[in-house]
Write a protein that holds these residues in place. Structure first.
Motif, PDB file in Angstrom:
ATOM      1  N   GLU A 174     -24.204 -42.893  -6.836  1.00  0.00           N
ATOM      2  CA  GLU A 174     -23.755 -43.643  -8.017  1.00  0.00           C
ATOM      3  C   GLU A 174     -24.725 -43.534  -9.181  1.00  0.00           C
ATOM      4  OE1 GLU A 174     -23.156 -47.614  -6.672  1.00  0.00           O
ATOM      5  OE2 GLU A 174     -21.177 -47.219  -5.784  1.00  0.00           O
ATOM      6  N   VAL A 175     -25.983 -43.300  -8.877  1.00  0.00           N
ATOM      7  CA  VAL A 175     -27.015 -43.300  -9.922  1.00  0.00           C
ATOM      8  C   VAL A 175     -27.494 -41.898 -10.277  1.00  0.00           C
ATOM      9  CG1 VAL A 175     -29.333 -44.142 -10.512  1.00  0.00           C
ATOM     10  CG2 VAL A 175     -27.784 -45.586  -9.184  1.00  0.00           C
ATOM     11  N   LEU A 176     -27.497 -40.991  -9.295  1.00  0.00           N
ATOM     12  CA  LEU A 176     -28.116 -39.687  -9.493  1.00  0.00           C
ATOM     13  C   LEU A 176     -27.103 -38.558  -9.423  1.00  0.00           C
ATOM     14  CD1 LEU A 176     -31.201 -40.156  -7.118  1.00  0.00           C
ATOM     15  CD2 LEU A 176     -30.970 -40.841  -9.520  1.00  0.00           C
ATOM     16  N   ASP A 177     -27.408 -37.485 -10.123  1.00  0.00           N
ATOM     17  CA  ASP A 177     -26.585 -36.283 -10.090  1.00  0.00           C
ATOM     18  C   ASP A 177     -27.118 -35.359  -9.003  1.00  0.00           C
ATOM     19  OD1 ASP A 177     -24.831 -34.242 -10.606  1.00  0.00           O
ATOM     20  OD2 ASP A 177     -25.893 -33.518 -12.391  1.00  0.00           O
ATOM     21  N   VAL A 178     -26.888 -35.756  -7.746  1.00  0.00           N
ATOM     22  CA  VAL A 178     -27.339 -34.965  -6.602  1.00  0.00           C
ATOM     23  C   VAL A 178     -26.220 -34.900  -5.577  1.00  0.00           C
ATOM     24  CG1 VAL A 178     -29.747 -35.683  -6.953  1.00  0.00           C
ATOM     25  CG2 VAL A 178     -28.309 -36.942  -5.350  1.00  0.00           C
ATOM     26  N   GLN A 179     -26.354 -33.970  -4.632  1.00  0.00           N
ATOM     27  CA  GLN A 179     -25.395 -33.849  -3.542  1.00  0.00           C
ATOM     28  C   GLN A 179     -25.870 -34.713  -2.374  1.00  0.00           C
ATOM     29  OE1 GLN A 179     -24.851 -29.833  -2.162  1.00  0.00           O
ATOM     30  NE2 GLN A 179     -23.703 -30.460  -0.326  1.00  0.00           N
ATOM     31  N   ALA A 228     -32.833 -41.525   2.499  1.00  0.00           N
ATOM     32  CA  ALA A 228     -32.393 -42.034   1.201  1.00  0.00           C
ATOM     33  C   ALA A 228     -32.957 -43.435   0.928  1.00  0.00           C
ATOM     34  CB  ALA A 228     -30.868 -42.068   1.124  1.00  0.00           C
ATOM     35  N   GLY A 229     -34.086 -43.755   1.559  1.00  0.00           N
ATOM     36  CA  GLY A 229     -34.743 -45.028   1.290  1.00  0.00           C
ATOM     37  C   GLY A 229     -35.467 -44.999  -0.043  1.00  0.00           C
ATOM     38  N   GLU A 230     -36.423 -45.908  -0.217  1.00  0.00           N
ATOM     39  CA  GLU A 230     -37.139 -45.996  -1.494  1.00  0.00           C
ATOM     40  C   GLU A 230     -37.836 -44.680  -1.836  1.00  0.00           C
ATOM     41  OE1 GLU A 230     -37.872 -48.702  -3.896  1.00  0.00           O
ATOM     42  OE2 GLU A 230     -35.920 -49.226  -3.077  1.00  0.00           O
ATOM     43  N   ARG A 290     -36.529 -38.272  -9.578  1.00  0.00           N
ATOM     44  CA  ARG A 290     -37.443 -37.471 -10.388  1.00  0.00           C
ATOM     45  C   ARG A 290     -37.005 -36.017 -10.464  1.00  0.00           C
ATOM     46  NH1 ARG A 290     -42.613 -38.905 -11.490  1.00  0.00           N
ATOM     47  NH2 ARG A 290     -42.609 -36.876 -12.513  1.00  0.00           N
ATOM     48  N   LEU A 291     -36.646 -35.441  -9.324  1.00  0.00           N
ATOM     49  CA  LEU A 291     -36.286 -34.030  -9.296  1.00  0.00           C
ATOM     50  C   LEU A 291     -34.958 -33.775  -9.996  1.00  0.00           C
ATOM     51  CD1 LEU A 291     -37.392 -33.136  -5.656  1.00  0.00           C
ATOM     52  CD2 LEU A 291     -38.638 -32.763  -7.791  1.00  0.00           C
ATOM     53  N   ALA A 292     -34.012 -34.710  -9.862  1.00  0.00           N
ATOM     54  CA  ALA A 292     -32.728 -34.551 -10.546  1.00  0.00           C
ATOM     55  C   ALA A 292     -32.914 -34.601 -12.059  1.00  0.00           C
ATOM     56  CB  ALA A 292     -31.763 -35.642 -10.096  1.00  0.00           C
ATOM     57  N   GLN A 293     -33.823 -35.459 -12.528  1.00  0.00           N
ATOM     58  CA  GLN A 293     -34.102 -35.539 -13.963  1.00  0.00           C
ATOM     59  C   GLN A 293     -34.703 -34.247 -14.491  1.00  0.00           C
ATOM     60  OE1 GLN A 293     -36.600 -38.988 -13.892  1.00  0.00           O
ATOM     61  NE2 GLN A 293     -34.939 -40.416 -14.272  1.00  0.00           N
ATOM     62  N   GLU A 294     -35.314 -33.486 -13.589  1.00  0.00           N
ATOM     63  CA  GLU A 294     -35.921 -32.210 -13.977  1.00  0.00           C
ATOM     64  C   GLU A 294     -34.978 -31.037 -13.707  1.00  0.00           C
ATOM     65  OE1 GLU A 294     -39.675 -31.924 -11.996  1.00  0.00           O
ATOM     66  OE2 GLU A 294     -40.217 -33.981 -12.498  1.00  0.00           O
ATOM     67  N   SER A 295     -33.697 -31.351 -13.462  1.00  0.00           N
ATOM     68  CA  SER A 295     -32.662 -30.322 -13.262  1.00  0.00           C
ATOM     69  C   SER A 295     -32.904 -29.470 -12.028  1.00  0.00           C
ATOM     70  CB  SER A 295     -32.554 -29.423 -14.510  1.00  0.00           C
ATOM     71  OG  SER A 295     -32.238 -30.192 -15.645  1.00  0.00           O
ATOM     72  N   LYS A 296     -33.549 -30.047 -11.004  1.00  0.00           N
ATOM     73  CA  LYS A 296     -33.657 -29.360  -9.721  1.00  0.00           C
ATOM     74  C   LYS A 296     -32.344 -29.561  -8.954  1.00  0.00           C
ATOM     75  CE  LYS A 296     -38.188 -28.561 -10.141  1.00  0.00           C
ATOM     76  NZ  LYS A 296     -38.478 -29.157 -11.449  1.00  0.00           N
ATOM     77  N   GLN A 297     -32.041 -28.658  -8.036  1.00  0.00           N
ATOM     78  CA  GLN A 297     -30.878 -28.802  -7.157  1.00  0.00           C
ATOM     79  C   GLN A 297     -31.307 -29.627  -5.950  1.00  0.00           C
ATOM     80  OE1 GLN A 297     -29.212 -25.114  -5.779  1.00  0.00           O
ATOM     81  NE2 GLN A 297     -27.612 -26.106  -4.571  1.00  0.00           N
ATOM     82  N   VAL A 298     -30.751 -30.824  -5.814  1.00  0.00           N
ATOM     83  CA  VAL A 298     -31.217 -31.763  -4.793  1.00  0.00           C
ATOM     84  C   VAL A 298     -30.071 -32.140  -3.861  1.00  0.00           C
ATOM     85  CG1 VAL A 298     -32.274 -34.017  -4.373  1.00  0.00           C
ATOM     86  CG2 VAL A 298     -32.924 -32.692  -6.407  1.00  0.00           C
TER      87      VAL A 298
END
Length: 465
Positions: A53-58, A20-22, A30-38
């Motif tokens: 806090e920033v991304l819609d990922v698991q 989960a680094g840079e 990028r992948l979350a913005q493209e509606s990928k399951q991450v």
């Protein structure tokens, strides 16, 4: 039916990212913005907190080397597995267990140590079966080499085995300044060159005919490889080739870049503060002059005639030192500067403070990994200006609606532009009347918001919609 008239029904791509680094953070974004399951795996609760806090990922806290943690992350049904921590060893072991759990998944690993690359077969065959190995340091060297090949270039990408170039050039002067795009052919009669995008004060513009080119704009040209000289001519930059270089920082990247420059016949000076490291560098290099010194010392730079250098490249591991040394070199008369900047937050500031070009091993790794993630008939992708847009190279499916119709009838969404059609060894820079044939390679530039729709439309046959 139009190419983009409805959203394709495709299985959602699942990606598990260890680290989960840079690098991991930016790929996940990028992948979350493209509606990928991450799913992001990391041992650091703080790093995962930033992600969640920033991304819609698991997120899953734990070691990527643990098969239990990988199972909890759902590796068994992942399409792609990315190991992108700062540790080569963790990345390799993670791929070992990921391959045991999900042998059919595609595994991509970030591996920097050159010793591991000497055993390529051991990494790509069983029991690891790593599909793609990314070395950020090599990607940075490639980026620097491309920048120096094109005066004024801040971005340089290739498609279709180098037959098509996408070059971002900062225009300060020249025949295009003050012209609207509808007047482009009055200045440039080479039909194999088009303007793909304009970046103005960090705003990405997919331009129309009424858009005007202003001094300070970064203009992205798409062209055939044989028309690169046209781009050089109209860019308003001195086209004299680089003959001398001062490299500040004798780490792995600095050493490899000096070796490359030696092969190209450049006059090279390499500076490092560590005397012992300088001795190692002197043993490994042939014609390069290795200097023990401080790249942020004005007197030292002046003594080494930095004003006579065609380019000064700052590549230490400390980006504040890199920025300072580049500013000092520029102030002392260096013609061009290239600066290594690791933190993504610093990237927009670099040009604002007078530094010509910046490179980032981490962002280079992100772009390279994204290049290999695309599905099906999408062969490759390149990010433009960080994350503002993406250029995709794909194969036109024989039974899709993209084939056999004039480009003007394809119904591209706003912010999407067809840059080139590649048919064997023939490259067509398209007009509205151009027609795509089955199995043509097509190169499309699209905004970040449209990437997912464009990727799916290029991957799925319209008969499946």
């Amino acid at each position: 039916m139009r190419l983009f008239s409805r959203t394709p029904r495709v299985e959602q791509l699942k990606v598990v990212i260890v680290g989960a680094g840079e690098v991991g953070f930016h790929i996940a974004r990028r992948l979350a913005q493209e509606s990928k399951q991450v799913v992001v795996v990391d041992q650091s609760a703080e790093a995962l907190r930033r992600v969640s806090e920033v991304l819609d990922v698991q997120t899953v806290q734990g070691s990527g080397c643990s098969p239990v943690v990988l199972s909890d992350a759902g590796v068994m049904d992942a399409h792609i597995f990315l190991a992108v921590t700062d540790s080569d060893e963790i990345n390799i072991i993670s791929c070992l267990f990921a391959n045991a759990i999900a042998p059919d998944s595609r595994k991509i690993a970030r591996i920097r140590n050159e010793e591991y690359h000497l055993f390529q077969d051991a990494l790509t065959n069983e029991p690891l079966s790593i599909s793609t190995i990314i070395n950020p340091e090599k990607e940075v060297i490639k980026a620097i080499d491309r920048m120096l090949a094109m005066p004024g270039a801040v971005d340089f990408s290739e498609f279709a085995d180098g037959q098509v170039k996408l070059v971002g050039v900062r225009l300060e002067q020249g025949p295009l300044i003050g012209r609207r795009l509808m007047q482009f052919r009055e200045v440039v009669d080479d039909v194999n060159v088009i303007i793909a995008a304009i970046v103005r004060k960090d705003e990405l513009i997919i331009p129309g005919g009424s858009d005007e080119i202003l001094a300070g704009d970064i203009v992205y040209f798409a062209c055939k490889d044989t028309s690169l000289e046209t781009v050089r001519r109209i860019s308003g930059h001195d086209t004299a080739p680089v003959k001398s270089a001062l490299i500040i920082g004798g780490g792995n990247i600095g050493l490899r870049l000096a070796m490359l420059f030696e092969r190209k016949g450049l006059h090279v000076k390499l500076v490092d503060k560590d005397k012992a490291r300088c001795m190692v560098l002197a043993e490994k290099l042939n014609t390069t002059l290795v200097l023990h010194g401080d790249g942020t010392d004005q007197d030292f730079l002046r003594e080494e005639n930095v004003d006579a250098m065609d380019v000064v490249i700052s590549l230490t591991s400390d980006e504040e030192i890199n920025i300072l040394s580049s500013l000092l070199a520029k102030n002392l008369g260096a013609k061009k500067t290239v600066t290594r900047v690791n933190k993504a937050a610093y990237q927009p500031l670099v040009s604002a403070i007078g530094i010509d070009n910046s490179v980032s091993p981490r962002l280079a790794a992100v772009n390279s990994i994204l290049h290999h993630i695309r599905r099906g008939k999408v062969l490759s992708s390149v990010s433009i200006r960080g994350e503002g847009a993406e250029a995709l190279e794909a194969v036109a499916l024989a039974d899709s609606d993209v084939v056999g119709k004039p480009v003007r009838e394809l119904g591209f969404p706003r912010g999407t532009l067809l840059l080139a059609i590649v048919r064997g060894k023939e490259v067509v820079i398209p007009s509205g009347d151009s027609i795509i044939n089955p199995e043509d390679r097509i190169i499309i530039l699209t905004t970040r918001e449209e990437v997912s729709r464009v990727e799916q439309a290029l991957t799925v046959k319209l008969s499946q919609l």
